[in-house]
Design a protein around this motif. Structure first.
Motif, PDB file in Angstrom:
ATOM      1  N   ASP A   1      40.175 -61.696   9.131  1.00 30.29           N
ATOM      2  CA  ASP A   1      40.369 -61.168  10.476  1.00 30.29           C
ATOM      3  C   ASP A   1      39.184 -60.301  10.864  1.00 30.29           C
ATOM      4  N   ALA A   2      38.853 -60.302  12.125  1.00 28.04           N
ATOM      5  CA  ALA A   2      37.654 -59.619  12.615  1.00 28.04           C
ATOM      6  C   ALA A   2      37.599 -58.153  12.215  1.00 28.04           C
TER       7      ALA A   2
ATOM      8  N   VAL B   1      32.889 -60.552  12.769  1.00 26.79           N
ATOM      9  CA  VAL B   1      32.937 -61.982  12.501  1.00 26.79           C
ATOM     10  C   VAL B   1      34.376 -62.364  12.193  1.00 26.79           C
ATOM     11  N   SER B   2      34.808 -63.461  12.751  1.00 28.12           N
ATOM     12  CA  SER B   2      36.157 -63.938  12.514  1.00 28.12           C
ATOM     13  C   SER B   2      36.086 -65.263  11.764  1.00 28.12           C
ATOM     14  N   LEU B   3      36.787 -65.344  10.658  1.00 27.06           N
ATOM     15  CA  LEU B   3      36.815 -66.569   9.870  1.00 27.06           C
ATOM     16  C   LEU B   3      38.060 -67.368  10.217  1.00 27.06           C
ATOM     17  N   ASN B   4      37.923 -68.698  10.211  1.00 28.34           N
ATOM     18  CA  ASN B   4      39.104 -69.528  10.420  1.00 28.34           C
ATOM     19  C   ASN B   4      39.942 -69.528   9.133  1.00 28.34           C
ATOM     20  N   ARG B   5      41.108 -70.122   9.199  1.00 27.57           N
ATOM     21  CA  ARG B   5      42.040 -70.101   8.064  1.00 27.57           C
ATOM     22  C   ARG B   5      41.416 -70.707   6.805  1.00 27.57           C
ATOM     23  N   ALA B   6      40.674 -71.780   6.955  1.00 30.15           N
ATOM     24  CA  ALA B   6      40.054 -72.442   5.809  1.00 30.15           C
ATOM     25  C   ALA B   6      38.950 -71.569   5.196  1.00 30.15           C
ATOM     26  N   GLU B   7      38.119 -70.984   6.052  1.00 33.25           N
ATOM     27  CA  GLU B   7      37.054 -70.103   5.564  1.00 33.25           C
ATOM     28  C   GLU B   7      37.645 -68.906   4.836  1.00 33.25           C
ATOM     29  N   ASP B   8      38.700 -68.360   5.395  1.00 36.63           N
ATOM     30  CA  ASP B   8      39.374 -67.219   4.786  1.00 36.63           C
ATOM     31  C   ASP B   8      39.917 -67.587   3.404  1.00 36.63           C
ATOM     32  N   ALA B   9      40.515 -68.763   3.292  1.00 32.88           N
ATOM     33  CA  ALA B   9      41.076 -69.211   2.007  1.00 32.88           C
ATOM     34  C   ALA B   9      39.970 -69.398   0.967  1.00 32.88           C
TER      35      ALA B   9
ATOM     36  N   MET C   1      37.059 -67.373  -3.791  1.00 33.06           N
ATOM     37  CA  MET C   1      35.800 -66.965  -4.443  1.00 33.06           C
ATOM     38  C   MET C   1      35.889 -65.547  -4.979  1.00 33.06           C
ATOM     39  N   LEU C   2      36.372 -64.627  -4.143  1.00 39.30           N
ATOM     40  CA  LEU C   2      36.410 -63.218  -4.523  1.00 39.30           C
ATOM     41  C   LEU C   2      37.438 -62.935  -5.608  1.00 39.30           C
ATOM     42  N   ALA C   3      38.434 -63.792  -5.724  1.00 41.06           N
ATOM     43  CA  ALA C   3      39.473 -63.606  -6.747  1.00 41.06           C
ATOM     44  C   ALA C   3      39.061 -64.170  -8.107  1.00 41.06           C
TER      45      ALA C   3
ATOM     46  N   ASN D   1      30.997 -70.030  10.131  1.00 38.57           N
ATOM     47  CA  ASN D   1      31.116 -68.570  10.159  1.00 38.57           C
ATOM     48  C   ASN D   1      31.028 -67.982   8.751  1.00 38.57           C
ATOM     49  N   LEU D   2      31.638 -68.653   7.788  1.00 37.94           N
ATOM     50  CA  LEU D   2      31.577 -68.167   6.410  1.00 37.94           C
ATOM     51  C   LEU D   2      30.141 -68.230   5.899  1.00 37.94           C
TER      52      LEU D   2
END
Length: 114
Positions: A5-6, A13-21, A26-28, A87-88
């Motif tokens: 979320d922005a 920057v706002s990521l779409n659902r796929a980018e967020d996933a 990656m971070l996990a 965006n990612l």
């Protein structure tokens, strides 16, 4: 509020659902994050226009998401369609690379700087 979320990401920057996933995955996983941090730096060091670097990283992130969708439950929805990772890619290029020096502007002839 999801990670992408922005309000959570610098610069709004706002990521779409796929980018967020993909980013959350990656971070996990330290090994995945390490690999992608190194890859982002490698792409950045290769130089070229930002749009070219972003396009390359976007394609690699799309391939990665499609490959991981087959084995990672959280990314399974990504197997059916090819979604944007633009965006990612831009977010990673701006946050995981060293800042670029800003060229100083020369004052024009006859102008005085204040």
């Amino acid at each position: 509020m999801a990670l992408g979320d922005a309000g959570d990401i610098p610069g709004g920057v706002s990521l779409n659902r796929a980018e967020d996933a993909v980013l959350s995955y990656m971070l996990a996983h330290a090994d995945e994050e390490r690999f992608w941090r190194a890859r982002v730096l490698e792409i950045d060091r290769a130089g070229g226009a930002l749009v070219a670097r972003s396009n390359l990283l976007t394609r690699e992130l799309q391939d990665y998401a499609a490959e991981r969708a087959g084995s990672v439950a959280a990314l399974r929805d990504l197997a059916e369609t090819r979604v944007s990772m633009r965006n990612l890619a831009e977010y990673l290029l701006f946050t995981w690379t060293p800042p670029k020096p800003v060229a100083k502007r020369k004052t024009g002839r006859g102008r005085t700087s204040r």
